[in-house]
Design a protein around this motif. Structure first.
Motif, PDB file in Angstrom:
ATOM      1  N   PHE A  23       0.829  -1.204   0.000  1.00 43.33           N
ATOM      2  CA  PHE A  23       0.000   0.000   0.000  1.00 43.33           C
ATOM      3  C   PHE A  23       0.867   1.259   0.000  1.00 43.33           C
ATOM      4  N   VAL A  24       1.871   1.305   0.859  1.00 42.03           N
ATOM      5  CA  VAL A  24       2.746   2.480   0.936  1.00 42.03           C
ATOM      6  C   VAL A  24       3.507   2.674  -0.378  1.00 42.03           C
ATOM      7  N   LEU A  25       4.078   1.610  -0.916  1.00 41.81           N
ATOM      8  CA  LEU A  25       4.826   1.718  -2.175  1.00 41.81           C
ATOM      9  C   LEU A  25       3.924   2.173  -3.320  1.00 41.81           C
ATOM     10  N   THR A  26       2.727   1.598  -3.401  1.00 39.43           N
ATOM     11  CA  THR A  26       1.787   1.967  -4.467  1.00 39.43           C
ATOM     12  C   THR A  26       1.347   3.416  -4.322  1.00 39.43           C
ATOM     13  N   SER A  27       0.995   3.832  -3.116  1.00 41.51           N
ATOM     14  CA  SER A  27       0.527   5.214  -2.924  1.00 41.51           C
ATOM     15  C   SER A  27       1.635   6.219  -3.235  1.00 41.51           C
ATOM     16  N   PHE A  28       2.875   5.919  -2.843  1.00 46.05           N
ATOM     17  CA  PHE A  28       3.976   6.831  -3.138  1.00 46.05           C
ATOM     18  C   PHE A  28       4.303   6.834  -4.631  1.00 46.05           C
ATOM     19  N   ALA A  29       4.200   5.692  -5.294  1.00 45.56           N
ATOM     20  CA  ALA A  29       4.476   5.625  -6.734  1.00 45.56           C
ATOM     21  C   ALA A  29       3.459   6.453  -7.514  1.00 45.56           C
ATOM     22  N   VAL A  30       2.186   6.317  -7.151  1.00 49.46           N
ATOM     23  CA  VAL A  30       1.137   7.050  -7.867  1.00 49.46           C
ATOM     24  C   VAL A  30       1.279   8.547  -7.636  1.00 49.46           C
ATOM     25  N   THR A  31       1.470   8.947  -6.388  1.00 48.50           N
ATOM     26  CA  THR A  31       1.614  10.379  -6.120  1.00 48.50           C
ATOM     27  C   THR A  31       2.930  10.915  -6.665  1.00 48.50           C
ATOM     28  N   GLY A  32       3.948  10.051  -6.772  1.00 45.33           N
ATOM     29  CA  GLY A  32       5.225  10.466  -7.341  1.00 45.33           C
ATOM     30  C   GLY A  32       5.092  10.856  -8.802  1.00 45.33           C
ATOM     31  N   ILE A  33       4.300  10.091  -9.550  1.00 48.38           N
ATOM     32  CA  ILE A  33       4.063  10.409 -10.965  1.00 48.38           C
ATOM     33  C   ILE A  33       3.372  11.763 -11.073  1.00 48.38           C
ATOM     34  N   GLN A  34       2.394  12.001 -10.218  1.00 52.73           N
ATOM     35  CA  GLN A  34       1.692  13.283 -10.243  1.00 52.73           C
ATOM     36  C   GLN A  34       2.627  14.428  -9.859  1.00 52.73           C
ATOM     37  N   HIS A  35       3.491  14.189  -8.900  1.00 53.02           N
ATOM     38  CA  HIS A  35       4.446  15.217  -8.485  1.00 53.02           C
ATOM     39  C   HIS A  35       5.388  15.588  -9.635  1.00 53.02           C
ATOM     40  N   VAL A  36       5.851  14.590 -10.373  1.00 45.02           N
ATOM     41  CA  VAL A  36       6.711  14.861 -11.531  1.00 45.02           C
ATOM     42  C   VAL A  36       5.967  15.746 -12.523  1.00 45.02           C
ATOM     43  N   GLN A  37       4.686  15.454 -12.762  1.00 46.85           N
ATOM     44  CA  GLN A  37       3.894  16.269 -13.679  1.00 46.85           C
ATOM     45  C   GLN A  37       3.830  17.718 -13.232  1.00 46.85           C
ATOM     46  N   PHE A  38       3.524  17.942 -11.962  1.00 42.87           N
ATOM     47  CA  PHE A  38       3.426  19.312 -11.456  1.00 42.87           C
ATOM     48  C   PHE A  38       4.757  20.038 -11.589  1.00 42.87           C
ATOM     49  N   CYS A  39       5.837  19.342 -11.285  1.00 45.24           N
ATOM     50  CA  CYS A  39       7.165  19.956 -11.404  1.00 45.24           C
ATOM     51  C   CYS A  39       7.462  20.350 -12.841  1.00 45.24           C
ATOM     52  N   LEU A  40       7.221  19.432 -13.770  1.00 47.32           N
ATOM     53  CA  LEU A  40       7.522  19.707 -15.178  1.00 47.32           C
ATOM     54  C   LEU A  40       6.658  20.833 -15.728  1.00 47.32           C
ATOM     55  N   ASN A  41       5.392  20.897 -15.314  1.00 44.35           N
ATOM     56  CA  ASN A  41       4.467  21.896 -15.843  1.00 44.35           C
ATOM     57  C   ASN A  41       4.646  23.286 -15.238  1.00 44.35           C
ATOM     58  N   HIS A  42       5.307  23.375 -14.086  1.00 43.90           N
ATOM     59  CA  HIS A  42       5.349  24.659 -13.408  1.00 43.90           C
ATOM     60  C   HIS A  42       6.746  25.174 -13.054  1.00 43.90           C
ATOM     61  N   PHE A  43       7.665  24.315 -12.668  1.00 44.52           N
ATOM     62  CA  PHE A  43       8.947  24.782 -12.128  1.00 44.52           C
ATOM     63  C   PHE A  43       9.728  25.636 -13.114  1.00 44.52           C
ATOM     64  N   ALA A  44       9.748  25.274 -14.379  1.00 47.50           N
ATOM     65  CA  ALA A  44      10.548  26.007 -15.354  1.00 47.50           C
ATOM     66  C   ALA A  44       9.778  27.164 -15.992  1.00 47.50           C
ATOM     67  N   ALA A  45       8.515  27.339 -15.609  1.00 46.73           N
ATOM     68  CA  ALA A  45       7.712  28.432 -16.163  1.00 46.73           C
ATOM     69  C   ALA A  45       8.039  29.739 -15.450  1.00 46.73           C
ATOM     70  N   ASP A  46       7.612  30.836 -16.041  1.00 50.79           N
ATOM     71  CA  ASP A  46       7.847  32.149 -15.451  1.00 50.79           C
ATOM     72  C   ASP A  46       7.121  32.261 -14.110  1.00 50.79           C
ATOM     73  N   VAL A  47       7.725  32.994 -13.208  1.00 49.65           N
ATOM     74  CA  VAL A  47       7.105  33.265 -11.914  1.00 49.65           C
ATOM     75  C   VAL A  47       7.082  34.775 -11.697  1.00 49.65           C
ATOM     76  N   TYR A  48       6.218  35.206 -10.799  1.00 43.09           N
ATOM     77  CA  TYR A  48       6.131  36.621 -10.466  1.00 43.09           C
ATOM     78  C   TYR A  48       7.016  36.914  -9.270  1.00 43.09           C
ATOM     79  N   VAL A  49       7.741  37.991  -9.361  1.00 42.53           N
ATOM     80  CA  VAL A  49       8.523  38.474  -8.233  1.00 42.53           C
ATOM     81  C   VAL A  49       7.888  39.793  -7.827  1.00 42.53           C
ATOM     82  N   GLY A  50       7.421  39.866  -6.612  1.00 41.88           N
ATOM     83  CA  GLY A  50       6.740  41.071  -6.154  1.00 41.88           C
ATOM     84  C   GLY A  50       5.283  41.057  -6.583  1.00 41.88           C
TER      85      GLY A  50
END
Length: 151
Positions: A23-50
């Protein structure tokens, strides 16, 4: 704190160690895939400063997201999150429809001279790693400056 209280209680409610570990391995694997998606879609995008400037919501969405270009056969893996701009513009639209509206959004961006960033999975990883490296170097410089300035 709620998660770290609730999650162990949930895990230990399972009948044996094999099921708990699976259960722990499966839940972390599934959420890990989603985390990679969020990182790829947002981390390298422009951000606002101020404080954000202007009131153009659509422009802010195009600047702050990156789509992942992939074949329709990979939609099951990405779960619609590869169309992050479309998702931000139409958050209640079912994920299975995001691929259909993507060309419309691309044309709209082109018409209004707004960025539409769509890159391959590997290119998105490169952008994200480069962004994280840049942030780390900036933090390193700030730390070095703080140590040398304040002892």
């Amino acid at each position: 704190m709620v998660f770290w209280t609730w999650f162990p209680l949930l895990v230990f409610a399972l009948p044996n160690w094999t099921e708990r570990v699976l259960f722990v391995l499966t839940s972390f694997a599934v959420t890990g895939i989603q985390h990679v998606q969020f990182c790829l879609n947002h981390f390298a995008a422009d951000v606002y400063v101020g404080q954000p400037k202007g009131n153009d919501w659509f422009e802010k969405q195009t600047a702050g997201t990156i789509d992942i270009d992939c074949s329709p056969q990979m939609d099951w893996f990405f779960g619609g999150l590869q169309f992050q701009l479309e998702h931000h513009l139409f958050p209640r639209l079912p994920r299975c429809q995001l691929r259909k509206i993507s060309p419309i959004v691309q044309e709209l961006c082109k018409k209004h001279n707004l960025p539409y960033k769509s890159v391959s999975f590997f290119e998105a990883n490169r952008w994200t790693i480069r962004t994280l490296r840049t942030a780390a170097m900036q933090a390193r410089g700030l730390l070095w400056e703080a140590v040398n300035t304040h002892g």
